[in-house]
Design an enzyme around this catalytic site. Structure first.
Site, PDB file in Angstrom:
ATOM      1  N   LYS A 292       0.841  -1.198   0.000  1.00 55.25           N
ATOM      2  CA  LYS A 292       0.000   0.000   0.000  1.00 55.25           C
ATOM      3  C   LYS A 292       0.878   1.251   0.000  1.00 55.25           C
ATOM      4  O   LYS A 292       1.880   1.313   0.719  1.00 55.25           O
ATOM      5  CB  LYS A 292      -0.916  -0.024   1.228  1.00 55.25           C
ATOM      6  CG  LYS A 292      -1.920   1.117   1.305  1.00 55.25           C
ATOM      7  CD  LYS A 292      -2.791   0.939   2.546  1.00 55.25           C
ATOM      8  CE  LYS A 292      -3.781   2.072   2.737  1.00 55.25           C
ATOM      9  NZ  LYS A 292      -4.606   1.888   3.946  1.00 55.25           N
TER      10      LYS A 292
ATOM     11  N   SER B 115      -9.493   2.212   2.968  1.00 50.09           N
ATOM     12  CA  SER B 115      -8.342   2.894   2.378  1.00 50.09           C
ATOM     13  C   SER B 115      -7.377   1.921   1.716  1.00 50.09           C
ATOM     14  O   SER B 115      -6.633   2.303   0.827  1.00 50.09           O
ATOM     15  CB  SER B 115      -7.623   3.753   3.421  1.00 50.09           C
ATOM     16  OG  SER B 115      -6.878   2.993   4.323  1.00 50.09           O
TER      17      SER B 115
ATOM     18  N   SER C 125      -9.970  -0.417   7.367  1.00 51.42           N
ATOM     19  CA  SER C 125      -9.316  -0.214   6.076  1.00 51.42           C
ATOM     20  C   SER C 125      -8.602  -1.440   5.520  1.00 51.42           C
ATOM     21  O   SER C 125      -8.175  -1.425   4.378  1.00 51.42           O
ATOM     22  CB  SER C 125      -8.325   0.954   6.163  1.00 51.42           C
ATOM     23  OG  SER C 125      -9.030   2.173   6.179  1.00 51.42           O
TER      24      SER C 125
END
Length: 489
Positions: free
Chosen positions: A75, A156, A180
């Site tokens: 990420k 997210s 998330s």
């Protein structure tokens, strides 16, 4: 920013995931990314490709171990050494090349993992605005859900969830403050594990909250998540929260293949399952599968006290200002933003950042400076989610674990009005308390994946993973395969 490969040259089609599920090499994954992320349905899940991935693969395969040569996406709020910037999706950090591996990334490399590239995310991990669209960032655009490309990838860690569902890497790393990892895992039909806060280092990870932030694996199976946890878990002297990690970590794969639900008492959070008939039927089938596997199910009536979420928000606001400023000032570059106020000013000066939604949460955080009020809010939210939440529910009902649906079906992407959460799930309990939370696919509603949440006590990560693996084997509902089409087509 991404290294673009011409799908037409590679002659790859956007075939279903099952057709490429056995892809193992960097070149296989790059071809897959070219076919469905850069072309075809254009998922926008992968933000940047590591240009040295193929070269690093050779060295990684020389490292003996179960993770040798496995290609993993990271990420883009986690720093990776090399030419890739760590942007958190924001134009304010589009040139932020730090030259640093986050300790969690260094651990993966040491275990033989190949860092394939960076995944898109909800900008600033979805903390800038309350009306944002999950999966949108100014750097990467809108990530799509491969099961229905007009529907949200959620949370997210949206790019990480979408990428693994689409077969773009063996696994990915996500981060979670509240939902998330688990929400994108649920709606993208994969496994997502949020470990106990303090089991995995947060150093060189763009922060929201030192009280709740953690990184975790996003994979196709619980076994793969456990394998990654073996590499990720451990003490980091630069992150005080991980002081106990070396003591608490275990071989998370040990006994996983034979783990059983027989005799395990599991608390069912019925009120957190929502009221959608098809979702409730799917949840009931998952419960029946667990019961058939020998679990003892205990129905629990729980209502979250409203002050828990209220105080959590105060904590996130205060810690965002403090922690973000500390992170920005740690960056090697002398230029660039150094405070949350600098980010707010940058966004005002760059209208492309604020086209779809504002930054009212950033502005609230900048104004949240009362330390005493913050400390009281943290103490109360932690008590309500931990001692009087998960701990009490486990103790009073004599259960080892809690289960509920993770989230409802993926809603349509809506850049104008933002996300449409439906209030299903109890993941905020584990998020606020900092306890382990696993989401495992349990089937689908109208082709849209739904996850089963399994939550446990602090440091009970291994037990949670074992229960997830046992449920995977007992599951009778079909797990959907990505269509790479709009929903209903």
């Amino acid at each position: 920013m991404k290294l673009h490969l011409l799908a037409s040259t590679l002659a790859i089609s956007a075939a279903p995931l099952l057709a490429t599920a056995q892809a193992q090499t960097v070149s296989d994954y790059l071809a897959r990314i070219a076919a469905v992320d850069d072309a075809g349905p254009r998922l926008n899940a992968v933000l940047a490709i590591n240009p040295d991935a193929a070269k690093e693969e050779v060295a990684a395969r020389a490292i003996k171990g179960p993770l040798s040569g496995k290609a993993v996406l990271i990420k883009d709020n986690v720093e990776v050494a090399g030419p890739l910037p760590t942007t958190a999706g924001s134009l304010a950090l589009k040139d932020s090349v730090t030259g640093r591996d986050a300790p969690l990334v260094a651990r993966l490399r040491k275990a033989g993992v190949v860092i394939l590239g960076k995944t898109n995310l909800s900008e600033w991990a979805n903390i800038r605005s309350s009306s944002s669209s999950s999966g949108w960032s100014a750097v990467g655009g809108q990530t799509k859900n491969p099961h229905a490309i007009d529907r949200t990838p959620c949370g997210s860690s949206s790019g990480s969830g979408s990428a693994i569902a689409a077969g773009l890497a063996w696994a990915a790393i996500g981060t979670e403050t509240d939902g998330s990892i688990t929400c994108p895992a649920s709606v993208n039909g994969i496994v997502g594990f949020k470990p106990t806060v303090g089991l995995v280092s947060r150093t060189h990870v763009v922060p929201i909250s030192h009280s709740q932030d953690t990184a975790g694996p996003m994979t196709r199976s619980v076994a793969d998540a456990a394998l990654l946890m073996n590499a990720l878990a451990g003490t980091d002297p630069a992150d005080a929260a991980t002081a106990e990690a070396d003591k608490r970590k275990a071989d998370f794969t040990s006994g996983l293949a034979t783990a059983s639900l027989k005799g395990v008492r599991i608390g069912v959070l019925r009120k957190q399952a929502g009221n959608h008939p098809a979702l409730l039927a799917l949840f009931d089938r998952a419960l029946a599968d667990m019961k058939a596997a020998g679990a003892e199910l205990v129905e629990i009536s729980y209502d979250a006290p409203p002050e828990m979420g209220r105080d959590e928000f105060t904590v996130l606001l205060y810690e965002l200002r403090e922690d973000m400023g500390a992170y920005l000032r740690s960056l090697p570059a002398k230029a660039g933003p150094k405070t949350l106020a600098d980010l707010i000013a940058f966004n005002k000066a760059h209208p492309e950042e604020l086209r779809w939604f504002g930054q009212e949460v950033f502005e609230q955080a900048e104004a949240t400076t009362d330390k005493a009020a913050y400390e009281a809010a943290r103490a109360n939210s932690l008590k309500l989610a931990g001692a009087e939440g998960i701990d009490r529910l486990l103790r009073d009902n004599k259960v080892s674990l809690l289960v509920a649906p993770t989230e409802g079906p993926a809603w349509p992407i809506d850049l104008v009005l933002g996300d449409h959460f439906v209030g299903v799930g109890a993941g905020n309990l584990a998020a606020i308390a900092g306890y382990p939370h696993l989401s495992v696919p349990m089937g689908a509603v109208e082709g849209l994946p739904i996850g089963l949440s399994i939550m446990g006590a602090k440091w009970d990560d291994k037990r949670v993973l074992e229960a997830g693996a046992a449920y995977e084997r007992a599951r009778t509902s079909a797990v959907p395969v990505p269509s790479f089409k709009r929903w209903g087509e």
